[in-house]
Write a protein that holds these residues in place. Sequence first.
Motif, PDB file in Angstrom:
ATOM      1  N   ARG A 521      34.994  39.726  33.415  1.00  0.00           N
ATOM      2  CA  ARG A 521      35.972  40.319  32.499  1.00  0.00           C
ATOM      3  C   ARG A 521      35.960  41.847  32.617  1.00  0.00           C
ATOM      4  O   ARG A 521      36.998  42.485  32.726  1.00  0.00           O
ATOM      5  N   ARG A 522      34.756  42.399  32.640  1.00  0.00           N
ATOM      6  CA  ARG A 522      34.658  43.862  32.752  1.00  0.00           C
ATOM      7  C   ARG A 522      35.175  44.381  34.081  1.00  0.00           C
ATOM      8  O   ARG A 522      35.557  45.531  34.206  1.00  0.00           O
ATOM      9  N   LEU A 523      35.119  43.511  35.090  1.00  0.00           N
ATOM     10  CA  LEU A 523      35.590  43.942  36.416  1.00  0.00           C
ATOM     11  C   LEU A 523      37.033  43.510  36.653  1.00  0.00           C
ATOM     12  O   LEU A 523      37.516  43.499  37.786  1.00  0.00           O
ATOM     13  N   GLY A 524      37.713  43.107  35.570  1.00  0.00           N
ATOM     14  CA  GLY A 524      39.158  42.891  35.660  1.00  0.00           C
ATOM     15  C   GLY A 524      39.589  41.473  35.966  1.00  0.00           C
ATOM     16  O   GLY A 524      40.761  41.228  36.253  1.00  0.00           O
ATOM     17  N   VAL A 525      38.659  40.501  35.919  1.00  0.00           N
ATOM     18  CA  VAL A 525      39.054  39.101  36.138  1.00  0.00           C
ATOM     19  C   VAL A 525      38.816  38.351  34.833  1.00  0.00           C
ATOM     20  O   VAL A 525      37.690  37.969  34.503  1.00  0.00           O
ATOM     21  N   ALA A 526      39.876  38.153  34.083  1.00  0.00           N
ATOM     22  CA  ALA A 526      39.722  37.646  32.722  1.00  0.00           C
ATOM     23  C   ALA A 526      39.594  36.129  32.683  1.00  0.00           C
ATOM     24  O   ALA A 526      39.068  35.570  31.726  1.00  0.00           O
ATOM     25  N   ARG A 527      40.064  35.443  33.717  1.00  0.00           N
ATOM     26  CA  ARG A 527      40.051  33.986  33.685  1.00  0.00           C
ATOM     27  C   ARG A 527      39.256  33.430  34.861  1.00  0.00           C
ATOM     28  O   ARG A 527      39.043  34.109  35.844  1.00  0.00           O
ATOM     29  N   GLY A 528      38.847  32.156  34.716  1.00  0.00           N
ATOM     30  CA  GLY A 528      38.209  31.501  35.856  1.00  0.00           C
ATOM     31  C   GLY A 528      36.694  31.547  35.833  1.00  0.00           C
ATOM     32  O   GLY A 528      36.049  31.057  36.752  1.00  0.00           O
TER      33      GLY A 528
END
Length: 729
Positions: A521-528
């Motif tokens: 999430r912190r690195l920009g991938v909110a899902r998965g």
Amino acid sequence: MSAPAAAGPTADPAVPGDPAAVASLGAVDTHCPYCALQCGMRVRAAGVADGDAGGRTGGDGGAVAEVLERPEFPVNRGALCGKGRTAAQLLAPAARLTAPLVRDADGVLRPAGWDEALDRVADGLRRVAAAHGRDAVGVFGGGGLTNEKAYALGKFARVVLRTSQIDYNGRFCMSSAAVAHQRAFGLDRGLPFPLADVARTGCVILVGSNLADTMPPALRYLTELRENGGTLIVVDPRRTRTAEQADLHLQPRPGTDLALALGLLHLVVAEGRVDQEFVARRTSGWRETLPGVMAHWPELVERITGVPVPRLREAVALFCDAPASMVLTARGPEQQAKGTDTVSAWINLCLATGRSGRPLSGYGCLTGQGNGQGGREHGQKADQLPGYRKLDDPAARAHVAAVWGVDPDDLPGPGRSAYELLDALGRDVRGLLLMGSNPVVSAPRAAHVAARIEALDFLAVCDVVLSETAALADVVLPVTQWAEETGTTTNLEGRVLLRRRAVDPPPGVRSDLQVLAELARRLGVARGFPADPEEVFAELRRASAGGPADYSGISYGRIAAEDGVFWPCAGPDSPGTPRLFLDRYATPDGRARFTPVQHRPSAEEPSPEYPYYLTTGRVLAQYQSGAQTRRVPELNAAEPGPFVQLHPRLAVRLGVAEGEPVEVTSRRGRAVAPARISPSIRPDTVFMPFHWPGEGRANTLTNPALDPASRMPEFKVCAVRLRRAAPTV
Ligand SMILES: Nc1nc2c(c(=O)[nH]1)N[C@H]1C(S)=C(S)[C@@H](COP(=O)(O)OP(=O)(O)OC[C@H]3O[C@@H](n4cnc5c(=O)[nH]c(N)nc54)[C@H](O)[C@@H]3O)O[C@H]1N2
Ligand SMILES: Nc1nc2c(c(=O)[nH]1)N[C@H]1C(S)=C(S)[C@@H](COP(=O)(O)OP(=O)(O)OC[C@H]3O[C@@H](n4cnc5c(=O)[nH]c(N)nc54)[C@H](O)[C@@H]3O)O[C@H]1N2
Ligand code: SF4
Ligand SMILES: [Mo]
């Protein structure tokens, strides 16, 4: 019994076995955190009232839970070794980390909140990638991680970090056998049959396994084998407790198993014992393999290995006269710079004699770590995607990219192997996320590896304890353990098992899956990146569907109801596959492949300057780098520290008495540990266990020469010189 309800981080699935009886104990059925036998056990939280599993006490540092027997589980049938019996001691808050640590401006690790720690990790990894490119960020995993964690870690590397630089400690474990399996059978599963089959075959050759110490409950199958009239041959340079059980103990020089296997096969040919019908019908490549075999005549093999010709003949007779027989290898022959060819030579022996692809016969590798099997199937390996797919196979990339919702072209290619990755730290690879390994103690040429780790711009470690490697980190994230979380492991038989949450974790720790979700999430991938293991497993099933290690038909409910499910299991109607290769091998033409191999010397042979062999391995009471077991008082009392095992004649030559310090020097460095004098080892060889850091660290000495195919380091052979060290005051 009915399938259990969904398991989440707090809800626990129903209990297999007799649910009423188990629940009345307030206990939950699960599996040991340590080795690949994955013994079934029952864990009861301390202070739990009847039928009230899952609570937790022990905030005062006292016992949190107790380990009970679980006699119904078929692999260990209730038996546990001392490590398993004491495993719950590490659940106590006093024994482990309970808050994140971050390194402050004066270089000291201090406790921190989770937000600060996670921000630091995301920031550290992001900065390295921005300054040096994505491949400057590395990931190092472990074969002790559950399938869900191994899968999520591989996905995190490829989808969030988009780095090719991921590998794991399993490379140091069974990777040579894995490559040889693929070469011969087109598929790599440690044992192609349930362990219980061992008790019913006619003859077992056990090569470089000391399972009396490394998987004690499995010894029972060898005892039963002999009670049933079968015979056991053990190949080990030491007369171990396992070798003492054998009908025939072959005691070769370290690093000569390849010649030994070729020599046995030579005798098979010379004595007319080749199973021509099997070779013609079920194999390919015999004709190309034969010249290498014939070049290893018995007297030459005796000269190379030190094993007398009559012993070779005896072994061939026991193996071939039995109605069915097996070869099982472990780390002895595999952890060599020629480990892959060595395993291929043992497989060739099985194929030529028709001891493969038939009930109660075959070759198997005794995988080591708790999830050594599953950990190598779902994508934390440098060249691999989930389901044992290959990262360089366009169809595999397309399948997995579709499950992950990314463009196949965005998936990185294969990266470096474990030692090569560690060796690149501080140079090409400048930031590292490490989960489930302690390479400062366990990697070859460890002083060099520690220096490479210290040269990193940024290191984050997820661990349960402050391991020697975690102590070098910029951020340490404390995670939940086996009995505090649900997840699957795959044991040495390829049986997928369910470890279930039995106690609540202490406040302050989070699961590895939560950590990956938060970092993504912190690195920009909110899902998965779900934190719920069963959700991760559902995705793993889809990602593995149609791959060699197909888990698509396996569910938590089925595992609980069936005492584990053997992969491949393609779809809910598949019964799973306890026995592989009975009809066909997993190669394109369905035939097993012989591999032509030749003996060659070890990367380092004794010389006037370094006249002895050093080999390394394990003792019963310690596990791996010792990060966990060195924190358990009764295990430490049994094995308090490093030692050098040496033969009485060698001790006399060196003028060393029992317990006196011995200095062992190799081309990599110097270690000192007390002498343990024993006639059970060859006089030209010394043995050191590798469980300790510091002056007695065996891996200060070991040689990182790599097998060309598996990239396995030569842990089992290097050349050393010895002398009595000045006694420590
Ligand atoms: N107590 C305990 N149990 C464990 C572990 C642990 O650390 N401690 N670790 C687990 C893991 S990850 C693994 S991989 C397994 C490993 O299990 P094993 O393979 O049984 O363990 P090792 O002691 O590494 O090596 C086995 C034997 O190989 C012999 N050996 C050394 N050199 C050679 C050689 O050149 N040829 C042959 N034929 N034999 C040689 C050694 O003398 C040793 O007795 O154990 C698992 N179980
Ligand atoms: N000389 C020599 N060296 C060897 C060998 C040898 O025979 N000789 N054997 C090699 C082999 S076979 C192996 S497998 C390696 C093993 O060596 P390592 O990779 O160092 O294995 P462990 O000591 O088990 O390290 C696991 C670490 O992960 C932590 N941990 C446990 N569970 C979890 C979890 O769920 N999550 C996270 N984040 N952390 C967890 C533990 O506390 C520990 O610090 O050593 C290799 N090194
Ligand atoms: S043999 Fe392995 S799995 Fe079984 S109790 Fe001991 S360490 Fe645990
Ligand atoms: Mo291992």
